[in-house]
Design a protein around this motif. Structure first.
Motif, PDB file in Angstrom:
ATOM      1  N   ILE A 141     -30.077   4.368  35.977  1.00 19.03           N
ATOM      2  CA  ILE A 141     -29.908   4.160  37.424  1.00 19.03           C
ATOM      3  C   ILE A 141     -28.714   4.967  37.898  1.00 19.03           C
ATOM      4  CG2 ILE A 141     -28.353   2.143  37.303  1.00 19.03           C
ATOM      5  CD1 ILE A 141     -30.220   0.851  39.490  1.00 19.03           C
ATOM      6  N   GLY A 142     -28.646   5.293  39.160  1.00 19.91           N
ATOM      7  CA  GLY A 142     -27.542   6.104  39.698  1.00 19.91           C
ATOM      8  C   GLY A 142     -27.521   7.454  39.009  1.00 19.91           C
ATOM      9  N   GLY A 143     -26.316   7.860  38.577  1.00 20.23           N
ATOM     10  CA  GLY A 143     -26.197   9.174  37.942  1.00 20.23           C
ATOM     11  C   GLY A 143     -26.972   9.284  36.652  1.00 20.23           C
ATOM     12  N   SER A 144     -27.429   8.166  36.104  1.00 22.48           N
ATOM     13  CA  SER A 144     -28.206   8.214  34.860  1.00 22.48           C
ATOM     14  C   SER A 144     -29.699   8.336  35.130  1.00 22.48           C
ATOM     15  CB  SER A 144     -27.924   6.953  34.027  1.00 22.48           C
ATOM     16  OG  SER A 144     -26.575   7.002  33.587  1.00 22.48           O
ATOM     17  N   ALA A 192     -30.875   5.445  29.335  1.00 21.09           N
ATOM     18  CA  ALA A 192     -29.759   6.281  29.810  1.00 21.09           C
ATOM     19  C   ALA A 192     -28.746   5.394  30.514  1.00 21.09           C
ATOM     20  CB  ALA A 192     -30.269   7.341  30.760  1.00 21.09           C
ATOM     21  N   SER A 193     -27.598   5.224  29.883  1.00 17.27           N
ATOM     22  CA  SER A 193     -26.548   4.419  30.513  1.00 17.27           C
ATOM     23  C   SER A 193     -25.207   4.798  29.918  1.00 17.27           C
ATOM     24  CB  SER A 193     -26.790   2.922  30.277  1.00 17.27           C
ATOM     25  OG  SER A 193     -25.722   2.180  30.839  1.00 17.27           O
ATOM     26  N   LYS A 194     -24.336   5.347  30.773  1.00 15.32           N
ATOM     27  CA  LYS A 194     -23.028   5.778  30.263  1.00 15.32           C
ATOM     28  C   LYS A 194     -22.302   4.594  29.611  1.00 15.32           C
ATOM     29  CE  LYS A 194     -18.678   7.901  31.630  1.00 15.32           C
ATOM     30  NZ  LYS A 194     -17.856   8.545  32.681  1.00 15.32           N
ATOM     31  N   THR A 195     -22.379   3.427  30.249  1.00 19.63           N
ATOM     32  CA  THR A 195     -21.645   2.247  29.759  1.00 19.63           C
ATOM     33  C   THR A 195     -22.478   1.377  28.822  1.00 19.63           C
ATOM     34  OG1 THR A 195     -22.452   1.015  31.663  1.00 19.63           O
ATOM     35  CG2 THR A 195     -20.270   2.091  31.883  1.00 19.63           C
ATOM     36  N   THR A 198     -25.212  -1.671  32.129  1.00 20.45           N
ATOM     37  CA  THR A 198     -25.736  -1.842  33.494  1.00 20.45           C
ATOM     38  C   THR A 198     -26.971  -2.732  33.480  1.00 20.45           C
ATOM     39  OG1 THR A 198     -24.864   0.331  33.974  1.00 20.45           O
ATOM     40  CG2 THR A 198     -26.478  -0.536  35.531  1.00 20.45           C
ATOM     41  N   GLY A 253     -20.576   9.670  35.799  1.00 22.14           N
ATOM     42  CA  GLY A 253     -22.007   9.367  35.851  1.00 22.14           C
ATOM     43  C   GLY A 253     -22.751  10.279  36.808  1.00 22.14           C
ATOM     44  N   ARG A 254     -22.211  10.472  38.028  1.00 22.39           N
ATOM     45  CA  ARG A 254     -22.906  11.298  39.027  1.00 22.39           C
ATOM     46  C   ARG A 254     -22.725  12.786  38.769  1.00 22.39           C
ATOM     47  NH1 ARG A 254     -18.978   8.213  40.818  1.00 22.39           N
ATOM     48  NH2 ARG A 254     -17.021   9.137  41.570  1.00 22.39           N
ATOM     49  N   GLN A 335     -25.565  10.107  46.222  1.00 26.81           N
ATOM     50  CA  GLN A 335     -24.620   9.520  45.267  1.00 26.81           C
ATOM     51  C   GLN A 335     -23.462  10.483  45.010  1.00 26.81           C
ATOM     52  OE1 GLN A 335     -25.488   9.282  41.079  1.00 26.81           O
ATOM     53  NE2 GLN A 335     -24.079   7.569  40.775  1.00 26.81           N
ATOM     54  N   GLU A 339     -20.526   8.557  46.686  1.00 32.13           N
ATOM     55  CA  GLU A 339     -19.825   7.778  45.654  1.00 32.13           C
ATOM     56  C   GLU A 339     -18.534   8.493  45.243  1.00 32.13           C
ATOM     57  OE1 GLU A 339     -21.303   6.679  41.377  1.00 32.13           O
ATOM     58  OE2 GLU A 339     -21.915   5.041  42.696  1.00 32.13           O
ATOM     59  N   GLN A 473     -14.917   5.050  41.104  1.00 30.07           N
ATOM     60  CA  GLN A 473     -15.895   4.389  41.983  1.00 30.07           C
ATOM     61  C   GLN A 473     -15.721   2.878  41.905  1.00 30.07           C
ATOM     62  OE1 GLN A 473     -17.176   6.716  39.516  1.00 30.07           O
ATOM     63  NE2 GLN A 473     -16.729   5.072  38.078  1.00 30.07           N
ATOM     64  N   VAL A 476     -18.108   0.268  43.657  1.00 29.18           N
ATOM     65  CA  VAL A 476     -19.375  -0.246  43.121  1.00 29.18           C
ATOM     66  C   VAL A 476     -19.125  -1.368  42.137  1.00 29.18           C
ATOM     67  CG1 VAL A 476     -20.581   1.910  43.473  1.00 29.18           C
ATOM     68  CG2 VAL A 476     -19.444   1.496  41.301  1.00 29.18           C
TER      69      VAL A 476
HETATM   70  O1  F6P Z   1     -23.010   3.154  40.827  1.00 29.90           O
HETATM   71  C1  F6P Z   1     -22.101   2.791  39.843  1.00 29.90           C
HETATM   72  C2  F6P Z   1     -22.440   3.509  38.571  1.00 29.90           C
HETATM   73  O2  F6P Z   1     -21.456   3.274  37.623  1.00 29.90           O
HETATM   74  C3  F6P Z   1     -22.644   4.999  38.776  1.00 29.90           C
HETATM   75  O3  F6P Z   1     -21.439   5.699  38.892  1.00 29.90           O
HETATM   76  C4  F6P Z   1     -23.463   5.324  37.559  1.00 29.90           C
HETATM   77  O4  F6P Z   1     -24.088   6.585  37.670  1.00 29.90           O
HETATM   78  C5  F6P Z   1     -24.460   4.157  37.560  1.00 29.90           C
HETATM   79  O5  F6P Z   1     -23.705   3.033  38.055  1.00 29.90           O
HETATM   80  C6  F6P Z   1     -25.075   3.838  36.217  1.00 29.90           C
HETATM   81  O6  F6P Z   1     -24.053   3.537  35.295  1.00 29.90           O
HETATM   82  P1  F6P Z   1     -24.415   3.651  33.726  1.00 29.90           P
HETATM   83  O7  F6P Z   1     -24.830   5.083  33.472  1.00 29.90           O
HETATM   84  O8  F6P Z   1     -23.176   3.271  33.016  1.00 29.90           O
HETATM   85  O9  F6P Z   1     -25.565   2.714  33.455  1.00 29.90           O
END
Ligand code: F6P
Length: 478
Positions: A141-144, A192-195, A198, A253-254, A335, A339, A473, A476
């Motif tokens: 979601i988002g940048g992912s 796909a999730s940087k963290t 999510t 992420g973005r 975004q 963002e 960010q 968010v």
């Molecule tokens: O919108 C907040 C955010 O952290 C974005 O910056 C990021 O692209 C998105 O949520 C998804 O986060 P993640 O890639 O960690 O799941």
């Protein structure tokens, strides 16, 4: 060092500057188009940036150059590419350009290691290590998600090596749609999730695993690839560490399409296409680094952005892709721009005290002419418009299609500028409404990479000229 006093003096001068009409600016300078257009020969072809139908003039360019000096723009740009902690509130560099080879030796080397791992995993998939795979279900979601979706929409219309579906919303309808068309026996899941925390992504990933298991896939976890900056969390979630494609925490992420998040693009379109994408972006980075400010596409665009937001009080800017292949670029930019620069404090946390990012919106041309151009021509809002178009059509149908598309694109910019008088108020067009046009030779991996890098560096330039941090960010996280 920035000089806030000098910066404030420039903003005051810009606020007081005359506001000649666009038609008067053209009448006053036969060289206007050349002075405010840039044609860049990039790896995938020429990209023309035409900012001549904005209200920038040489006086304003001098003012903005003075602002850049007062805000130590050159120092900040060096800090970005030198891997300094430009994202000061999170204590991180911003390494997205390093993913395409423009940055410090250490960060570009790390990026190439991660890319080699991604390429090896794609090779393994091609060789059938994960079974007979036809589909990639990309969950993020988002940048992912926005980047992979935008690129596949732009470039994945001809022969592709794997079907790609990008699912982001936690509304099960999104995932259920894909379940109706993908065969679980031949599907790979990219989480796909940087963290890797999510909730939308983790909920969708859990349901996708259940879908595989419920449809007879013996080792569902074996079909999962994790694209993440938190490999330990992916392992804890159950992803085999050989199927984890990491990327660096210092890639926002973005700004992450150049990293492992680009996996579905590289898998479906081929590694060469992914490298062309990186190559195009790197060429734009070098232009951004080397070109004088007033002959610098991202900087010129940022000057115009700031002119409209600060001097004219424009609260939105509209981007219209006059090309179906670029139809997801406006939502991608939402975004990236909002963002990054939707902030109200300076990088040190003190009040910004002026407008920051406008609302980015837009759509596709010519459809938008039958929906929102009424307001753009005759409404009470002044909204800077941006047109994206390609000289080359993305189809082989009757050339009339492309001729009419481009004619409308260029005519809209002219009509917004010139307007049309009429005794009947309802049929009068005020005109003097600004627009900018980006015309690329064709939509291909290299020109698309250059275009996205242009927007990244433009977003950065806006932020540095305002004095804000575009790379956190916290809004968010609330
Ligand atoms: O919108 C907040 C955010 O952290 C974005 O910056 C990021 O692209 C998105 O949520 C998804 O986060 P993640 O890639 O960690 O799941």
């Amino acid at each position: 060092m920035t000089d806030q006093t000098a910066a404030q003096a420039v903003w005051t001068a810009i606020a007081k500057a005359n506001q000649p009409k666009l038609t008067d600016l053209f009448a006053a300078d036969a060289e206007r188009v050349h002075k405010l257009s840039l044609s860049l020969n990039l790896p995938g072809g020429e990209v023309l940036f035409d900012w001549s139908k904005t209200h920038l003039d040489t006086g304003l360019l001098d003012q903005f150059a003075a602002l850049a000096k007062a805000m130590d723009f050159h120092g900040k740009r060096n800090a970005l590419f030198d891997g300094e902690l430009i994202n000061n509130t999170e204590g991180r560099p911003a390494d997205h350009a390093a993913q395409r080879g423009v940055g410090t030796a250490e960060s570009t080397e790390l990026a190439s290691v991660f890319h080699a791992r991604m390429r090896a995993l794609i090779d393994a998939m091609d060789e059938g290590v994960f079974g007979d795979i036809h589909h990639i279900l990309h969950i993020g979601i988002g940048g992912s998600a926005l980047g992979p979706d935008m690129v596949m929409n732009a470039l994945g219309r001809d022969e592709i090596r794997y079907d790609v579906a990008v699912v982001s919303n936690i509304d099960g309808a999104a995932l259920d749609d894909v379940f109706q068309s993908f065969d679980p026996a031949h599907t790979m899941i990219a989480v796909a999730s940087k963290t890797f925390t999510t909730i939308e992504t983790m909920t969708n990933a859990r349901s996708a695993l259940a879908w595989l298991a419920d449809n007879g896939v013996e080792d569902p976890h074996g079909r999962v690839i994790a694209l993440t900056a938190a490999p330990d969390k992916a392992v804890a979630w159950g992803v085999d560490e050989t199927r984890i494609l990491p990327f660096s925490e210092s890639v926002g992420g973005r700004y992450s399409l150049w990293s492992s998040i680009g996996f579905p693009f590289a898998a479906a379109l081929g590694w060469e296409a992914f490298e062309d994408f990186l190559r195009g972006a790197a060429a734009m980075d070098r232009h951004f680094i080397e070109a004088d400010l007033t002959r610098n596409a991202p900087v010129l665009a940022a000057f115009a952005d700031l002119l409209y937001a600060q001097q004219r009080g424009c609260q939105t800017r509209a981007v219209f892709a006059y090309d179906e292949r670029l139809s997801l670029v406006p939502s991608y930019l939402q975004q990236l721009e909002m963002e990054s620069n939707g902030k109200s404090v300076l990088a040190d946390g003190s009040p910004l005290g002026r407008a920051s990012a406008p609302v980015t919106w837009g759509g596709v041309g010519t459809d938008a002419q039958h929906a929102v151009f009424q307001l753009l021509h005759q409404g009470t809002h002044l909204i800077p418009v941006e047109f994206l178009a390609s000289r080359t059509p993305g189809h082989d149908l009757d050339p009339d299609h492309h001729r009419i598309l481009l004619t409308n694109c260029f005519a809209q910019g002219a009509a917004l500028m010139q307007g049309r008088d009429n005794e009947d108020g309802a049929r009068r067009y005020a005109g003097d409404r600004p627009s900018a046009t980006i015309l690329i030779d064709d939509v291909n991996p290299a020109t698309l990479g250059a275009l996205i890098a242009f927007y990244e560096q433009r977003t950065f330039a806006n932020a540095m000229l305002l004095g804000i941090n575009p790379f956190d960010q916290f809004g968010v996280e609330l």
